[in-house]
Design an enzyme around this catalytic site. Structure first.
Site, mmCIF file in Angstrom:
data_model
loop_
_atom_site.group_PDB
_atom_site.id
_atom_site.type_symbol
_atom_site.label_atom_id
_atom_site.label_comp_id
_atom_site.label_asym_id
_atom_site.label_seq_id
_atom_site.Cartn_x
_atom_site.Cartn_y
_atom_site.Cartn_z
ATOM 1 N N SER A 187 0.854 -1.190 0.000
ATOM 2 C CA SER A 187 0.000 0.000 0.000
ATOM 3 C C SER A 187 0.890 1.239 0.000
ATOM 4 O O SER A 187 1.719 1.374 -0.895
ATOM 5 C CB SER A 187 -0.939 -0.082 1.202
ATOM 6 O OG SER A 187 -1.901 0.915 1.151
ATOM 7 N N HIS A 222 -2.916 -0.968 -3.305
ATOM 8 C CA HIS A 222 -4.048 -0.048 -3.105
ATOM 9 C C HIS A 222 -3.821 1.198 -3.951
ATOM 10 O O HIS A 222 -2.771 1.823 -3.871
ATOM 11 C CB HIS A 222 -4.137 0.380 -1.637
ATOM 12 C CG HIS A 222 -4.477 -0.748 -0.725
ATOM 13 N ND1 HIS A 222 -4.141 -0.756 0.607
ATOM 14 C CD2 HIS A 222 -5.108 -1.923 -0.944
ATOM 15 C CE1 HIS A 222 -4.565 -1.888 1.164
ATOM 16 N NE2 HIS A 222 -5.148 -2.612 0.235
ATOM 17 N N ASP A 276 -4.626 -4.398 5.922
ATOM 18 C CA ASP A 276 -4.928 -5.339 4.851
ATOM 19 C C ASP A 276 -3.737 -6.281 4.662
ATOM 20 O O ASP A 276 -2.590 -5.868 4.814
ATOM 21 C CB ASP A 276 -5.209 -4.560 3.555
ATOM 22 C CG ASP A 276 -5.895 -5.412 2.502
ATOM 23 O OD1 ASP A 276 -6.329 -6.539 2.832
ATOM 24 O OD2 ASP A 276 -6.007 -4.955 1.349
#
Ligand SMILES: C[S@@+](CC[C@H](N)C(=O)[O-])C[C@H]1O[C@@H](n2cnc3c(N)ncnc32)[C@H](O)[C@@H]1O
Lengths: 277, 190
Positions: free
Chosen positions: B14, B41, B134
């Site tokens: 991310s 992401h 995540d």
């Protein structure tokens, strides 16, 4: 250990899908397994069953389970003018061809709660084509179809819809088409004047007419490859030479057995045109 | 079409992803035998240029996956923005619009879990830098299916929340600094 457990779960899933088919004629047997598995696990957890087989028993004996299962088995995520560049391409590149027809039939396959359908109706009205067009909006989820027929959405979504509409080259203000009350926005019923809503499955139903344009976005991603071919076959048979097919942003005909029946019309937007093949 | 590869690598990243991936992907040798799935992401409404950037920089081909993209050895597949990426068995990729998970679509957890399902102990999962949680659950799924779990050393990460969470969920994970990751991947064709 883990291995055998996983395999048992896959067997249970296959049996549950058979049960749904034989009991209710909803056929999810050839949907993409990875996503079905994930959503059936969610259903099992959230509906409080210890196993998918236990859930299957209820599916078979309690008809109230059907709408609940459909909520998990069909994905209802949508937006008005989702991927504005798609609608912009329709406006700039497809509409000029459609203008040459005295009357038009448009099919929105897998219309969910109507977001995509109303986007097209508004676009066609802005372009002066609505009067000569008949829109078919189809889906397999009765709750989604019912919502599409009412055209009422949560007010919180309107900002996004408005921004999308603007980016899609909107020639009017989205607020011209709705009224608001109690945190809801209700689309003007005149937008439904030329729309036929209907229960139709790309898996089990047949072609129902000749269309100049089919828009089927983010529906076939939930199918496996052979099932995608079945659906694309329906579109091929619905479209005359030069008819248009629009898919979702990450969907493609590249892997389809029907690829030869289409040519890329607007490549980046996944808009195809029917060839003679 | 080439035959189904015998193993696979999946990477989640991310905040700080571009830099972290730049020290891993270009270091992989030509002819690398496994497919590499990369979940980053990204802003949902913008076109991503990651695949183009890495296709330039790498000895391996890098592409953004489309629905039902066939899986081939030595290809780097990026998840497109605003779609979940799932592995449909070992031979193809399926995309999905399902709801966001931990505010993310693509979700690293969703991709890792489906990869674990498809590849079992033939899978290596890697969690890199990021400012959320995540990937932790997904990495655990990979471990539970007998796969290998790798986490970027949090002290070397641009954002350490994600690797910290992954280590908490997978105490047995291998913790590696970025430059060690490509050498590990190139020497462990298990
Ligand atoms: C993610 S929504 C797509 C909505 C809209 N087309 C869009 O792109 O925003 C998928 C829709 O496909 C419908 N669907 C699933 N299986 C179908 C089938 N076999 N035939 C027709 N529609 C189906 C679902 O009920 C759902 O409404």
């Amino acid at each position: 250990m883990i291995d055998t457990y996983e395999k048992v779960e896959d067997i249970e899933i296959r049996l549950l899908l058979e049960a749904l088919y034989h009991r209710y004629h909803y056929d999810f047997r050839n949907y993409a397994m990875s996503s079905i598995r994930r959503r059936l696990r969610q259903a099992r957890e959230q509906l409080g069953f210890s196993t998918i087989s236990a859930m299957q028993e209820h599916v078979l004996h309690d008809p109230d389970m059907l709408p609940r299962m459909l909520r998990y088995l069909t994905v209802q995520v949508s937006e008005m003018f989702r991927d504005p560049s798609y609608f912009l391409a329709i406006r700039q590149k497809v509409v000029p061809h459609l203008r040459t027809y005295p009357s038009l039939k448009i099919w929105v396959a897998g219309c969910s709660a109507g977001e995509e359908l109303y986007s097209l109706v508004i676009l066609f009205r802005e372009e002066g084509l609505e009067e000569r067009t008949l829109f078919y909006a189809t889906d397999i989820n009765p709750d989604a179809l019912a919502q599409a027929e009412t055209g009422v959405y949560d007010i919180e979504r309107v900002r996004l819809f408005t921004e999308n509409h603007r980016q899609a080259g909107g020639k009017s203000s989205l607020s011209d088409y709705y009224t608001t009350a109690y945190n809801r926005c209700a689309l003007d019923k005149s937008l439904r004047r030329n729309v036929v809503f209907s229960d139709h499955s790309l898996v089990t139903d047949q072609v129902f007419g000749e269309m100049q344009f089919v828009s089927c976005r983010n529906v076939m991603i939930y199918f496996d490859r052979p099932l995608q071919d079945r659906a694309i076959g329906l579109f091929r048979d619905s479209l005359p030479h030069n008819g248009f097919l629009g898919l979702g942003a990450k969907e493609t005909l590249r892997f389809s057995t029907h690829a030869d029946s289409f040519r890329e019309f607007v490549r980046e937007e996944k808009i195809y045109q029917r060839t003679r093949a | 079409m080439s035959k189904t590869p015998e193993g696979a690598v999946i990477i989640g990243a991310s905040a700080g992803a571009l830099e972290a991936l730049s020290s891993i992907l270009p270091a992989l040798p030509a002819g690398y035998p496994f497919p590499i799935f990369v979940i980053v992401h990204l802003p949902p409404k913008k076109r991503s240029v990651l695949a183009e950037i890495f296709n330039e920089k790498c000895r391996l081909r890098a592409i953004e996956a489309e629905d039902k993209e066939p899986v081939e050895p030595g290809v780097i597949y990026f998840a497109p923005p605003n779609y979940h990426l799932l592995l449909e068995g070992r031979s193809s990729i399926a995309l999905s619009n399902e709801e966001e998970v931990l505010f993310s679509r693509p979700s690293i957890d969703v991709a890792f879990e489906s990869a674990a399902e498809a590849w079992g102990d033939r899978l290596t999962g890697i969690v890199l830098t990021g400012a959320n949680h995540d990937g932790a659950r997904g990495l655990q799924a990979i471990e539970n299916s007998g796969g290998t779990a790798i986490v970027q050393d949090p002290s070397t990460a641009f954002a350490r929340t994600m690797p910290d969470a992954a280590i908490l969920a997978c105490p047995k994970a291998r913790i590696l600094a970025l430059p060690e990751i490509p050498s590990y991947l190139s020497s462990n064709f298990k």
